[in-house]
Every structure is written in structure tokens, then in C-alpha cells.
Design a protein around this motif. Structure first.
Motif, short mmCIF file in Angstrom:
data_model
loop_
_atom_site.label_atom_id
_atom_site.label_comp_id
_atom_site.label_asym_id
_atom_site.label_seq_id
_atom_site.Cartn_x
_atom_site.Cartn_y
_atom_site.Cartn_z
N PRO A 256 0.81 -1.23 0.00
CA PRO A 256 0.00 0.00 0.00
C PRO A 256 0.83 1.27 0.00
O PRO A 256 0.47 2.27 -0.62
CB PRO A 256 -0.82 -0.14 1.29
CG PRO A 256 -0.96 -1.61 1.50
CD PRO A 256 0.35 -2.19 1.03
N THR A 259 1.97 3.23 -3.29
CA THR A 259 1.06 4.09 -4.06
C THR A 259 1.25 5.57 -3.70
O THR A 259 0.63 6.43 -4.32
CB THR A 259 -0.41 3.70 -3.81
OG1 THR A 259 -0.73 3.91 -2.42
CG2 THR A 259 -0.63 2.23 -4.15
N ASP A 293 -8.14 -4.07 -3.49
CA ASP A 293 -6.86 -3.39 -3.72
C ASP A 293 -5.76 -4.43 -3.93
O ASP A 293 -5.39 -5.15 -2.99
CB ASP A 293 -6.52 -2.52 -2.51
CG ASP A 293 -5.22 -1.76 -2.67
OD1 ASP A 293 -4.59 -1.87 -3.75
OD2 ASP A 293 -4.83 -1.05 -1.72
#
Length: 309
Positions: A256, A259, A293
Motif C-alpha cells: 500500500p 502508491t 486493492d
């Protein structure tokens, strides 16, 4: 993979990443992630990559698997300070039993952990010749504190899961990216850094992971770029002290945190190395994920595609 617990289940394999902030699972079949899911994990269940509350983790796993409709057979991953990865060099030994005995004998000196308290595994990373022409081999040795592994397995089994194996998150990370990103004949080292609930670093030459450690810095705090860069640089410096070390050519980010464009730019500037963001699923096809995701699923997918002994 650290050790295998049962034969593979049929019809695809599920990797389960018990990250410090979330649970993530990926079911992989024939080069495709056919099912992926993740859910937030309550605070305090996992601390520094280790099980802090087994009962709450078991309940969270049970609810997650039921809600996501996942199979019960899973491959688990670990990443914490109770894991040691070292590279040792030995005379080339072809016989598996003799090699196992030699590795265990040498590991007693190379690993600062009582071997009777550890789960131990190894993999031959490469071969070379000594100056006198005698054949040698480089062996990656993995040791994990047995109590840490058992706490994870106990929570998984209490949740009704059937663990097939326990693997290192670092190995799953290298498995996802090393193949497609490394040109044939390229023997430089690469740093793979997954920015999740636990920021996990692996250094590999080709597909062989030669060093790993979890990072203390949190990727989404103020000035995270400088702190992460310091830890990555220290890890590279330590790796370079090992025999057979290769110069590091680039840093590959995932998770994560990858990003965050400002963070990625800051890391590249502080490290002074090419810093890239990997496709979260590597070469795996992920059109079946819908709105999930994929950056949360990297480690889980890498666990799923690992070879079970």
C-alpha cells in the motif's frame, strides 16, 4: 519456504498474509489470481509481526475466511525479528542427508539462536570454485523461533484453517518480482521492500533471497522517506559485508505504501539508487479481483505460488 505441513490441496492454492494492519488472502490458479480479499485487522492482535492475542486473531481469521468464502487450506507467511536468514559456504555436497547434517552443524555458529528452539530450513543458492579449484556451494539458511511459529499455527487452527506450510514473507516477495524483473545474466542484487503494516525488506540476487529483515519505520508517518531510507541503507551495508555479496542495482517497492508518489520520490532521492514501483501482482493476471486493492495482495499471492515440499 520454511517448512511444509501437509500435501497441497487441489484446485488452486490460497496464500494468507497476516499483516500487522490487515488480513489478505489470494487464491491462485494457472497464473491467475482467481479470488482475493482483505479486511482490516483490529489493533493489538499482531505486534511487530508476531501474534500478540491468539484468541482475537483466531476469531478475526474465522470471520474473514467465512465472509470471503475462502478454502480452509492456506499457506501462511511470517515476518518479524524472530527470523534469521544467513548465507553460509560449504564444500559442494550432493547427498541430501549429508548436506542437511553439514548445514545444521555450520548453522550452530552462523545463527545466534539455540537450534533446539528454532525451526530450521535451507536452500542451495549457487555454486562456485575455491581458489584451489575445489567445488563450493552457497546455502541460504533460515531459522525461526519455534514458539513464534507455533503461536501462529495455533491461532490458524483454532480458526478452523488447515495450514499447508509456513513461508517467509520475504521469499514470497522475491518470488513475485525477481523472475520478471531480472534480465538473464544479471548478477546484481536488488532490494525488494514491501510497505504494508509491517515494512519488510528482502535483498536478492536473481531469485535467491540472501538477506531479509522487517523495518521499524512506518511508511505513512511524517518524514517517513528519510527514516525508511536510513533503514534500507543500513540493511544494504550489512548485506555488503557478507561473502559473495553483489552490488545493489535498484530498489523495488510494493504494498500500500508504494502508491504514495511523494514517498517513492523521497526514497529514491535519499537512497541515490533507482527506485521503482512493482506491479502489485507481478506477472499474475488479476482481472477477477473487482474492487479489491491488489497492493494488499502481493505477499499473499507470493505465498500462494510458493513450492511446497
Amino acid at each position: 519456504m520454511m517448512f511444509s505441513l501437509r500435501k497441497n490441496s487441489s484446485g488452486g492454492t490460497v496464500g494468507l498474509d497476516i499483516d500487522g494492519r490487515y488480513l489478505a488472502a489470494a487464491q491462485v490458479e494457472s497464473g491467475r489470481v482467481v479470488h482475493g480479499a482483505s479486511v482490516e485487522l483490529p489493533s493489538g492482535v499482531i505486534q511487530d509481526g508476531e501474534v500478540a492475542d491468539g484468541d482475537r486473531l483466531a476469531e478475526a481469521l474465522k470471520n474473514f475466511v467465512s465472509t470471503a468464502g475462502l478454502p480452509k487450506s492456506v499457506r501462511l507467511g511470517v515476518s518479524n525479528q524472530q527470523i534469521v536468514v544467513r548465507v553460509i559456504e560449504l564444500p559442494r555436497i550432493e547427498d541430501a542427508k549429508q548436506r542437511d547434517a553439514a548445514v545444521r552443524f555450520q548453522a550452530a555458529d552462523a545463527i545466534a539462536m539455540p537450534l533446539d528452539e528454532a525451526v530450521l530450513d535451507h536452500q542451495v543458492a549457487g555454486y562456485s570454485e575455491a581458489p584451489d579449484g575445489s567445488p563450493r556451494m552457497q546455502v541460504v539458511v533460515v531459522a525461526a523461533r519455534r514458539s513464534m511459529v507455533l503461536a501462529l499455527l495455533e491461532a490458524a487452527k483454532k480458526a478452523g484453517l488447515k495450514p499447508e506450510s509456513v513461508d517467509l514473507d520475504a521469499f514470497a516477495l522475491v518470488r513475485m518480482f525477481a523472475g520478471p524483473s531480472v534480465a538473464e545474466g544479471d548478477d546484481t542484487a536488488r532490494v525488494y521492500c514491501h510497505l504494508g503494516g509491517v515494512s519488510n525488506l528482502a535483498i536478492a540476487v536473481g531469485t535467491a533471497c540472501l538477506f531479509t529483515r522487517p523495518l521499524a519505520a512506518v511508511w505513512d508517518e511524517d518524514e517517513a522517506g528519510a527514516r525508511l531510507a536510513d533503514e534500507i541503507r543500513l540493511s544494504i551495508d550489512y548485506y555488503m559485508t557478507q561473502g559473495q555479496a553483489r552490488p545493489v542495482s535498484e530498489v523495488v517497492l510494493s504494498g500500500p505504501g508504494s502508491t504514495d508518489g511523494q514517498l517513492v520520490e523521497a526514497l529514491g532521492l535519499h537512497l541515490g539508487l533507482p527506485t521503482t514501483v512493482a506491479a502489485p501482482l507481478g506477472v499474475l493476471e488479476g482481472s477477477a479481483l473487482g474492487g479489491e486493492d491488489p497492493h494488499r495482495l502481493t505477499v499473499a499471492a507470493g505465498l500462494a505460488i510458493g513450492e511446497a515440499a
